[in-house]
Design a protein around this motif. Structure first.
Motif, short mmCIF file in Angstrom:
data_model
loop_
_atom_site.label_atom_id
_atom_site.label_comp_id
_atom_site.label_asym_id
_atom_site.label_seq_id
_atom_site.Cartn_x
_atom_site.Cartn_y
_atom_site.Cartn_z
N ALA A 1 0.83 -1.21 0.00
CA ALA A 1 0.00 0.00 0.00
C ALA A 1 0.86 1.26 0.00
N ILE A 2 2.09 1.11 -0.46
CA ILE A 2 3.06 2.20 -0.46
C ILE A 2 3.75 2.19 -1.81
N GLN A 3 3.88 3.35 -2.42
CA GLN A 3 4.78 3.43 -3.57
C GLN A 3 5.83 4.50 -3.28
N CYS A 4 5.59 5.74 -3.67
CA CYS A 4 6.63 6.73 -3.38
C CYS A 4 6.71 7.04 -1.90
N GLY A 5 5.62 6.79 -1.17
CA GLY A 5 5.65 6.95 0.28
C GLY A 5 5.34 8.35 0.78
N TYR A 6 5.11 9.27 -0.12
CA TYR A 6 4.94 10.66 0.32
C TYR A 6 3.59 10.90 1.00
N CYS A 7 2.61 10.13 0.62
CA CYS A 7 1.29 10.27 1.24
C CYS A 7 1.14 9.38 2.46
N SER A 8 2.10 8.46 2.65
CA SER A 8 1.88 7.34 3.57
C SER A 8 1.65 7.77 5.02
N ALA A 9 2.41 8.75 5.49
CA ALA A 9 2.26 9.16 6.89
C ALA A 9 0.83 9.63 7.14
N GLY A 10 0.36 10.52 6.31
CA GLY A 10 -0.99 11.04 6.48
C GLY A 10 -2.04 9.96 6.31
N MET A 11 -1.77 9.07 5.37
CA MET A 11 -2.72 8.00 5.08
C MET A 11 -2.87 7.08 6.30
N VAL A 12 -1.74 6.68 6.88
CA VAL A 12 -1.78 5.79 8.04
C VAL A 12 -2.55 6.44 9.18
N LEU A 13 -2.35 7.72 9.40
CA LEU A 13 -3.02 8.37 10.52
C LEU A 13 -4.52 8.52 10.25
N SER A 14 -4.89 8.77 9.00
CA SER A 14 -6.32 8.82 8.69
C SER A 14 -6.97 7.47 8.89
N VAL A 15 -6.23 6.42 8.57
CA VAL A 15 -6.77 5.07 8.78
C VAL A 15 -6.91 4.80 10.28
N ARG A 16 -5.93 5.24 11.05
CA ARG A 16 -6.02 5.05 12.51
C ARG A 16 -7.28 5.74 13.03
N GLU A 17 -7.51 6.97 12.57
CA GLU A 17 -8.71 7.72 13.01
C GLU A 17 -9.99 6.99 12.60
N LEU A 18 -9.99 6.48 11.39
CA LEU A 18 -11.17 5.76 10.89
C LEU A 18 -11.45 4.53 11.75
N LEU A 19 -10.41 3.75 12.02
CA LEU A 19 -10.61 2.51 12.76
C LEU A 19 -10.98 2.78 14.22
N LYS A 20 -10.57 3.92 14.74
CA LYS A 20 -10.96 4.29 16.11
C LYS A 20 -12.46 4.46 16.20
N ARG A 21 -13.05 5.11 15.18
CA ARG A 21 -14.49 5.36 15.29
C ARG A 21 -15.31 4.26 14.66
N ASN A 22 -14.64 3.41 13.88
CA ASN A 22 -15.37 2.37 13.17
C ASN A 22 -14.43 1.18 12.92
N PRO A 23 -14.42 0.23 13.85
CA PRO A 23 -13.42 -0.85 13.78
C PRO A 23 -13.59 -1.77 12.58
N LYS A 24 -14.78 -1.80 12.00
CA LYS A 24 -14.98 -2.65 10.82
C LYS A 24 -15.63 -1.84 9.70
N PRO A 25 -14.89 -0.93 9.12
CA PRO A 25 -15.49 -0.08 8.09
C PRO A 25 -15.74 -0.84 6.80
N SER A 26 -16.82 -0.49 6.12
CA SER A 26 -17.07 -1.06 4.79
C SER A 26 -16.13 -0.39 3.79
N VAL A 27 -16.06 -0.95 2.60
CA VAL A 27 -15.20 -0.35 1.57
C VAL A 27 -15.60 1.11 1.34
N GLU A 28 -16.91 1.36 1.28
CA GLU A 28 -17.38 2.73 1.10
C GLU A 28 -16.88 3.63 2.23
N GLN A 29 -16.97 3.12 3.45
CA GLN A 29 -16.55 3.93 4.59
C GLN A 29 -15.04 4.14 4.60
#
Ligand SMILES: Cc1cc2nc3c(=O)[nH]c(=O)nc-3n(C[C@H](O)[C@H](O)[C@H](O)COP(=O)(O)OP(=O)(O)OC[C@H]3O[C@@H](n4cnc5c(N)ncnc54)[C@H](O)[C@@H]3O)c2cc1C
Ligand code: FES
Ligand code: FES
Lengths: 271, 817, 162
Positions: free
Chosen positions: C96-124
């Motif tokens: 899920a990483i290529q150049c890696g420039y978005c990765s830091a922000g992406m990981v933290l957004s995922v952390r936030e998402l999983l905090k409020r929704n541990p089993k998000p659907s693809v849409e979510q």
């Protein structure tokens, strides 16, 4: 890049109003900063002093009571609104508009107050507030006044607010609770984007209100309709109220067309 | 030696090994140029032109120079250095005339960013605004102002043909057979024009560089660039310096996509550093600057006239390409050349005629962008193939299959396709099957009924070869450490495409070592890494992969040679595993790699060998320069063929659409790492969707760029993904590719747009000739409203240049001659 | 200059900052935490996403002067003593990483998402990372990594061979 300003974070309403009165034109209030900092970065706005509203006692949260209605404060964020159960249950239109605004992390900072004070024609919160008959409580060192949102916007990025005034509360009357409503927003992509046109519709107790964004210098409310208005009448009234232009996002013709399509589809949806 | 060993199952090739640099990227450890700082480092800012074309009457830098903390201010007049990849047409800073909006006219280096930007604001420039040439079609007209009146005096690489006294820095021609005769023999003739605007690459890391020019002309450049050796070579050409004076270092790169293939900010920063006494000077472009200070992808107007026989075979095709280079030729001339020999697509065409013009205009200039011209011209070409099939009443898949290149076919440059060249038909069939092309499934019928939106399906083929000179070469060095682990040095940069991992897999496979024993260096340094031409053109895997394999062989040969003496055996009787070289016959008799790695000493003091360092060199085979008059020759190291299939759902009342599914197939020869191949397939496809749905430069009448930011130049987000995505690999081994592999970095981006356009056409009948396909464009096509060339001015300078006559909705100019 | 006391990744800092300094520049320039990236400086791209008082924000749109008493978490706090977090490990597994420039922000957004929704659907999931641009990956392998780390079906995307 940002440069050349001072920052203050008053703790009380009084301190804040004093600062505003003293600095006047040179001061800018900072809520979520998602408009202010963008404008400062581009050089469009150059305040001497940035006054953060978020540390002021009593300026955050969201309150509901059957007497006062729904009250949003100066630091209430879009996500605060979306996380609030009363809002989701009683004011589905507010939630619908809020949900369509920007991205999740922007919504964590962006405030409802900031959105309306910024007064962009494409504001997503304005259509809901217009439909719901919301009022702005405006305060300065010299007093407090209330202005209904249909009188709040005066032009592109202009409102009735004076330099020393604070938009302190946004109040949605209790009687609007339970109104059915929905919002349609045309964007260029499915991801977050500013609205190309937006149409909000609200229905309650025989009443019907429609508000439109991105189709006039300000978000506009279309009055004088009710639940029995025909689609043709609704479309005609909306057409009269808007004055879209062509810009790099879309042409005038397409805006007109899409507003009409959205009005018809919302009528179907809220039948 | 090891070649004599029986073939063994592959250990690494074909497996999804993790990315070698994944952990540093995912933890924030990876250092990009944007993260770098040095003691005493100065910060640069640029004064940019607000005009598309203007004479510089006066520049006053005195106030900026007087500002405390300012260490150097430079303007164009100070220097006599000229830059250019192929046509040497650019000054480091604009001198007498600015040629595009956003062009640099002065630059400042100061102690802080704040001081530098304050200083830039204090620079006064007086301009005489001139009438710009904005439309590339107008630039061709008699009497059009010349963007470069001195074109005839510029140096250029002789494979190009600048036309002195015009706005044409290159005209590439191709002639095969006799098109006029072909048309005369045709049953049908279909002709149309297709257009697309300039777009921006949008690497998430904008261009950034740090340069220090020390005493004795010792220069170091840290830069977010794809091709460190190109930066070095062009830099030295411009400043007339020997190559060993300049060191270019490229650490992690936050995306390139072609936009970082050439040389950009480095010369300007070098001049600032020299003037500031050799202090390192850094500049990172803002996102806004990325759109106009730095280059974009060229706009294209592509006119295609095709003659088709009664049986549905293409008999003749006449193609004219008008490429909008913008203000400087940069890569655009080579894009023109490369598309000028592949503009016919993967089809067999007996009579072909191409004129491909590169045209100067007063707009930000075009450079390489993933696909190198193919994304742009395949938009028209594959829309055109659908149009032809519709006009002649043939199934769109059948028509393509009938005309696709097959073993024995001759390409338009005269190259014979063999059974090893790759298989476009297999790719096309795979995607057609994946989307159930040609019919709606019962579920789709039901969905259509439920939503009221129309479903349509489209297919499109693609091909591309690396565009490179005949002497394209690279090298690899494989060094063994004293614990038996190895380090691989290649000049190929890792910009996200995953080649470092693929190279590591190739090395580990060739050495038959565990993957963890192989390290491929990420930071590239022209003083330390072996030469590599450029990291472009999807050629990295073939060239550097081959070189790496050879370097591994070389290192093993050295190890075997020493081991043979230690073990007193012939090399041919030796074998090795991950740890040691041993005698096949009696495996218990062996010597460890650790013992061999830095030389072996016998107990009596006799010592043999030395550090094991293998070298592999590889140069592209069989490329010739093309004949200037006929375009005949051998331009392709390899062809990667592919296809996309799209299912779309369109609201015919509003023009809004949604992509339900996309299937993509590429003949990659051999998959080295499936997850990385899939990442390229999907990532490229989404980038292609961006081009297809929303991206593009919009100008006003005066040539100001109106959308240089994410506010009005949207790129796809996660929510813009199709509901379903499928990726397929075809494996027709490339005879000279490592393990049979060929490149696939650029290809997924190509032909996404026409597949979408074709699907929309099928769903609702909207005939689209311009991309991007915005919702409004679909609505306009459906309501037969005149398409808008530009939402602001209606002049043909904007994102949508096209001739209205060719964009009507009526059936096309198809007629029997 | 304004003095702020702030906790970053659990460590306390006291620093003087210019009022015009953004949180993004404060992290990168003053604290040397360069894992957080700038992609636009205007709130659009999400490369600069960090946690502030438990929620994600675009750090390019926050002033460092606002930080008094607040707590910030960045990508540098995500792995613990060299051990990747569950999200990071899933990103690594799924390419899920290529150049890696978005990765830091992406990981933290995922952390936030999983905090409020541990089993998000693809849409979510798509909605949760909508504010994080990635120009390289096309998002699909990121979505698969999120499905995997939240223990859901559909995480195994395959390259098909024909
Ligand atoms: C990437 C991005 C996407 C966006 N997308 C959307 C979108 O889809 N739809 C949309 O409508 N908007 C969008 N916006 C705009 C913005 O996020 C919203 O308008 C937001 O609600 C503004 O709130 P804020 O708290 O950030 O305002 P701020 O920027 O803090 O303030 C906005 C203005 O209001 C003034 N102000 C703030 N508080 C007060 C007060 N109490 N009294 C008087 N004046 C005050 C400020 O001085 C400033 O002039 C987007 C912005 C970004 C950066
Ligand atoms: S850098 Fe903050 S959102 Fe792009
Ligand atoms: S991996 Fe490059 S931007 Fe996401």
């Amino acid at each position: 890049m940002l440069s050349g300003f001072n920052y203050a974070a008053p703790r009380t309403r009084g301190e804040l109003l004093d600062l505003l009165a003293a600095e006047g034109q040179g001061a800018k209030l900072l809520a979520g900063g998602t408009d202010l900092l963008v404008n400062m970065r581009s050089g469009a706005v150059k305040p001497r002093l940035v006054i953060d509203v978020k540390r002021v006692e009593g300026f955050s949260g969201i309150e509901w009571s059957a007497k006062d209605g729904l009250v949003m404060k100066a630091s209430t964020t879009i996500n605060d609104l979306l996380r609030d159960r009363e809002v989701r249950e009683r004011f589905p239109l507010l939630a619908a508009c809020a949900h369509d605004l920007a991205s999740y992390q922007v919504r964590n900072r962006a405030t409802v107050v900031g959105n309306v004070v910024n007064a962009s024609p494409c504001s997503d919160m304005a259509p809901a507030l217009l439909c719901l008959g919301a009022r702005a409580r405006i305060s300065s060192k010299t007093g407090t006044r209330e202005v209904p949102f249909k009188e709040f916007f005066t032009g592109v990025k202009r409102t009735v607010l004076k330099a020393d005034e604070l938009l302190e509360l946004i109040i949605v009357p209790a009687e609007e609770g339970g109104a059915r409503g929905s919002y349609r927003k045309l964007k260029r992509i499915n991801g977050h984007d500013l609205g190309i046109v937006g149409v909000a519709m609200m229905k309650k107790g025989g009443l019907m209100r429609i508000a439109v964004s991105s189709a006039a210098p300000t978000p506009v409310l279309v009055d004088g309709l009710n639940e029995t208005s025909t689609p043709e009448a609704a479309v005609a009234a909306v057409r009269k109220a808007i004055s879209p232009i062509s810009d790099l996002r879309c042409s005038k013709e397409y805006r007109e067309h899409m507003v009409e399509v959205f009005v018809r589809r919302l009528l179907e949806e809220l039948k | 030696m090891f070649e004599q060993n029986e073939s063994r199952p592959e250990l690494h090739v074909g497996k999804s090994e993790r990315r070698v640099e994944g952990i540093s990227k995912i933890t924030g450890d990876a250092v990009y140029v944007s993260d770098m700082a040095f003691p005493g480092m100065l910060h640069a800012q640029v004064k940019k032109s607000p005009h598309a074309r203007a004479r510089i009457l006066r520049i006053d830098t005195s106030k900026a120079e007087a500002l405390p903390g300012v260490r150097a201010v430079i303007i164009g007049k100070e220097f006599n250095y000229r830059l250019g990849l192929y046509v040497v047409d650019k000054d480091i800073l604009a001198k007498d005339e600015v040629r595009h909006y956003g062009e640099a006219v002065a630059a400042v280096a100061a102690d802080t960013l704040e001081i530098a930007s304050e200083a830039v604001a204090l620079i006064e420039v007086e301009y005489e605004v001139l009438t710009p040439v904005l439309s590339h079609m107008d630039a061709l007209k008699e009497g059009a102002p010349l963007v470069h009146p001195d074109l005839g005096k510029y140096d250029y690489v002789p494979v190009f043909s600048p036309q002195a006294g015009t706005n044409i820095p290159n005209l590439s021609k191709l002639r095969k057979g006799d098109v006029e005769k072909g048309f005369a023999e045709s049953e049908w003739i279909v002709e149309r024009e297709y257009t697309n605007p300039s777009v921006q690459h949008v690497p998430m890391e904008t261009h950034v560089a740090i340069v220090e020019w020390k005493n004795g002309d010792n220069i170091t450049i840290w830069t977010s660039a794809q091709s460190p050796f190109t930066v070095r070579n062009l830099f030295c050409y411009t400043f007339k310096l020997p190559l060993n004076k300049v060191r270019v270092v490229v650490p992690h790169v936050g995306g390139g996509f072609g936009g970082k293939a050439g040389i950009h900010l480095e010369p300007m920063l070098a001049c600032l550093s020299r003037k500031a006494g050799g202090m390192p000077v850094k500049l990172q472009a803002s996102r806004e600057e990325e759109f106009s200070l730095l280059p974009c992808r060229s706009a294209l107007t592509y006119r295609i006239k095709t003659g088709i026989s009664a049986e549905g075979k293409i008999v003749a095709q006449k193609m004219t390409m008008y490429w909008d280079a913008g203000a400087y030729a940069d890569y655009a001339v080579n894009v023109t050349r490369a598309s000028g020999y592949s503009a016919a697509g993967p089809y067999e065409i007996p009579n072909a005629w191409i004129d491909a013009y590169t045209i100067y205009t007063n707009k930000p200039y075009g450079t390489a962008y993933r696909g190198f011209g193919h994304v742009e011209f395949f938009w028209g070409l594959e829309r055109h193939m659908d149009l032809i099939a519709n006009v002649i009443g043939m199934d769109r898949l059948e028509f393509r299959r009938k005309n696709l290149l097959k073993p024995g076919s001759i390409t338009i440059t005269g190259e014979r396709i063999s059974e090893h060249s790759g298989n476009p038909t297999k790719c096309l069939d795979a995607v057609a099957k994946a989307i159930n092309f040609g019919k709606l499934t019962p579920q789709e019928e039901a969905r259509q009924k439920m939503t009221g939106r129309r479903i349509g399906k489209g297919i499109a083929t693609l091909h591309k070869a690396p565009a490179m000179p005949s002497f394209t070469a690279t090298a690899a060095v494989v060094k063994m450490n004293s614990d038996g682990s190895v380090i691989v040095n290649v000049g190929l940069t890792e910009i996200g495409q995953g080649s470092a991992t693929a190279i590591a897999q190739i090395a580990a496979e060739r050495l038959r070592f565990p993957f963890s024993k192989v390290k491929v260096t990420i930071e590239k340094d022209t003083d330390k890494e072996p030469y590599d031409w450029q990291t472009v053109a999807s050629k990295g895997l073939i060239l550097s992969g081959n070189a790496t394999g050879l370097a591994c062989d070389d290192m093993l040969a050295q190890a075997y040679e020493v081991a043979a003496q230690v073990l007193r055996a012939n090399v041919i009787d030796l074998d090795h595993d991950a740890d040691r070289v041993f005698i096949k016959h009696s495996p218990e008799r062996g010597v460890s790699f650790a013992a061999l790695s830095v030389g072996y000493a016998f107990p009596d003091g006799n010592a043999i060998g030395g550090p094991l360092i293998g070298v592999g060199r590889y140069v592209a085979q069989g490329l010739t320069n093309l004949d200037k008059a006929t375009g005949q020759g051998l331009p392709a190291l390899d062809w990667t063929f592919g296809a996309h299939g799209i299912i779309v759902e369109v609201d015919k009342d509003t023009g809004e659409y949604k992509i339900i599914k996309i299937a993509s197939a590429f003949d990659v020869g051999r998959v080295i790492n499936p997850d990385i191949v899939r990442g390229q397939c999907i990532g490229g496809m989404i980038q292609g969707l961006g081009t297809a749905i929303c991206e593009g430069y919009i100008y006003d009448e005066a040539g100001h760029l109106l959308n240089p930011s994410f506010t009005d130049n949207k790129i796809p987000t996660a929510k813009d993904l199709p509901e379903e995505i499928e990726s397929f690999a075809v494996q027709t081994a490339q005879v000279d590719g490592p393990f049979g592999a060929r490149g696939v970095g650029e290809h997924p981006m190509i032909s996404v747009a026409p597949a979408l356009g074709n699907a929309i056409r099928e769903a609702v009948g909207a005939e689209l000739l311009h991309m991007p396909i915005r919702f409004e464009d679909v609505w306009r096509a459906l309501t037969t409203k005149e398409p808008i060339d530009n939402w602001i001015t209606k002049t043909p300078t904007g994102s949508c240049r096209s001739d209205p006559a060719t964009r009507t909705n009526s059936p096309d100019s198809a007629a029997a001659p | 200059m304004i003095t702020v006391n702030v906790t970053v990744n659990g460590k306390k800092y006291k620093r003087d900052v210019e009022p015009s300094k953004t949180l993004l520049r404060f992290l990168r320039e003053d604290l040397g935490l360069t894992g957080t990236k700038e992609g636009c400086g205007a709130g659009e791209c999400g490369a600069c996403t960090v946690f502030m008082d438990g929620h994600t924000v675009n750090s390019c749109m926050v002033l460092a002067a606002e930080l008094e008493g607040r707590s910030v978490e960045t990508i540098e706090g995500e792995a613990k003593e060299g051990v990747l977090s569950d999200i990071q490990a899933a990103f690594d597994r799924h390419h899920a990483i290529q150049c890696g420039y978005c990765s830091a922000g992406m990981v933290l957004s995922v952390r936030e998402l999983l905090k409020r929704n541990p089993k998000p659907s693809v849409e979510q999931i798509k909605e949760g990372i909508e504010g994080n641009f990635c120009r390289c990956t096309g998002y699909q392998q990121i979505i698969e990594a999120v499905l995997d780390v939240s223990g859901q079906e559909g995480s195994k995307g395959e390259l098909h061979y024909v």
